[in-house]
Design an enzyme around this catalytic site. Structure first.
Site, mmCIF file in Angstrom:
data_model
loop_
_atom_site.group_PDB
_atom_site.id
_atom_site.type_symbol
_atom_site.label_atom_id
_atom_site.label_comp_id
_atom_site.label_asym_id
_atom_site.label_seq_id
_atom_site.Cartn_x
_atom_site.Cartn_y
_atom_site.Cartn_z
ATOM 1 N N LYS A 15 0.927 -1.100 0.118
ATOM 2 C CA LYS A 15 -0.004 0.042 -0.028
ATOM 3 C C LYS A 15 0.953 1.192 0.135
ATOM 4 O O LYS A 15 1.662 1.605 0.958
ATOM 5 C CB LYS A 15 -1.009 -0.012 1.273
ATOM 6 C CG LYS A 15 -2.047 1.250 1.163
ATOM 7 C CD LYS A 15 -2.553 1.164 2.589
ATOM 8 C CE LYS A 15 -3.385 2.500 2.410
ATOM 9 N NZ LYS A 15 -4.022 2.952 3.814
ATOM 10 N N GLY B 16 -11.249 7.426 5.956
ATOM 11 C CA GLY B 16 -12.381 8.137 6.463
ATOM 12 C C GLY B 16 -13.785 7.740 6.471
ATOM 13 O O GLY B 16 -14.601 8.234 6.906
#
Lengths: 66, 254
Positions: free
Chosen positions: B95, B183
């Site tokens: 990632k 988020g």
């Protein structure tokens, strides 16, 4: 001999390879990676890599994160 | 079944492993989520603290580990972190995240593309965390990223999907899987992302910081599954008001 290990100066006997440095630091976990002077050293070569005065050694481990 | 870089995932919910109150809470949440992949970070060993091996409990869960480059502020730092992660975890999956500003932690798009190009050339399977920018996601796919990970809103903010239109553009045009990251604050956020057609979501703070992380992990798993099924079945179209019961002259208004 003096090396910088994770930002801190450390005195080691000379000669000293990476495996011996880990023993001196009492690092037992197998889950670490090491760079010497910003070059990653494969685990298989730890015993073959002799440290030199003023070498910069960085020892990393995995940690939890997102 | 979700496939990224020839690897199949039965779950479309990926989890981060940070911010849990305890390692057991993290393990329990990962199990409850039925995730197939979880992220890890790197750090320098702190000699002043007792070393704990976080890998053993994660390996016991038999899930794929996805190291991240969190902490990298430049492309070169991210590449260095990637090489360390590959040596440490024996995986070429990564990632990629580069956020130079600790205030908002927004990803640097230029550095991300630059690092992605280098890492793909080095043989990494790169999943870049990026802004919800359709053109940026297209570029990242073109340089060889295996998936794109546009943010829903800033990391750890729990604000949900802040730019749904941009996310929709990304989803409809992406040539690689879209994993909505960062988020997502509640299960309905994850459900919405999946309803929109996202291939997967990655959640950390909303689960790890919940009063009951294990329960919340289950809720996110259900939400992701429901959202995906909704997407596959297809939503009814929007339109003007239409009665859903027959409009007879039952009351004989004359």
């Amino acid at each position: 001999m003096h090396v910088i290990c994770n930002g801190d100066p450390i005195s080691t006997p000379a000669p000293c390879n990476l495996t011996e440095l880990l023993e001196q630091l009492d690092i037992t976990t197998a889950s670490i990676a090491i760079a010497v002077n910003q070059t990653i050293i494969q685990r298989a070569n730890w015993s073959a890599i002799s440290l030199h005065d003023h070498d910069v050694v960085d020892i990393f481990q995995a940690t939890l994160g997102g | 079944m979700l496939t990224i870089a020839n690897h199949n995932f039965s779950s479309r919910l990926f989890l981060g492993t940070g911010k849990y109150a305890s390692q057991s809470a993290m393990q329990s949440s990962l199990s409850a989520s039925q995730t197939n992949m979880a992220t890890l970070a790197l750090r320098r060993v702190d000699f002043s603290k007792r070393q704990s091996d976080v890998l053993a409990p994660l390996k016991a869960l038999d899930i794929k580990l996805l190291p991240n480059t969190s902490g990298a502020r430049t492309a070169s730092e991210a590449v260095s972190a990637a090489l360390i992660a590959r040596e440490l975890l024996a995986t070429n999956w990564l990632k990629l995240e580069i956020h130079p500003n600790p205030h908002h932690l927004l990803p640097d798009p230029i550095a991300t593309v630059k690092a992605a190009e280098q890492l793909v050339a080095e043989g990494f399977v790169v999943l870049p965390y990026c802004s919800a920018d359709p053109l940026l996601c297209q570029t990242l796919a073109e340089v060889g990223c295996a998936a794109v990970m546009p943010l829903a809103s800033p990391i750890g903010s729990n604000r949900g999907i802040s730019m749904p239109d941009m996310l929709a553009y990304i989803i409809e045009s992406s040539s690689v899987p879209v994993v909505v990251d960062a988020g997502l604050g509640k299960p309905s956020d994850a459900c919405l992302a999946m309803e929109m057609g996202a291939d997967a979501v990655l959640v950390n703070t909303a689960i790890a910081s919940a009063p009951n992380p294990t329960g919340m992990a289950q809720c996110f798993a259900q939400a992701v599954q429901t959202g995906r099924q909704t997407y596959e079945y297809g939503l009814a179209s929007h339109g003007s008001a239409q009665a859903s019961s027959p409009l007879t002259e039952f009351f004989n208004h004359g």
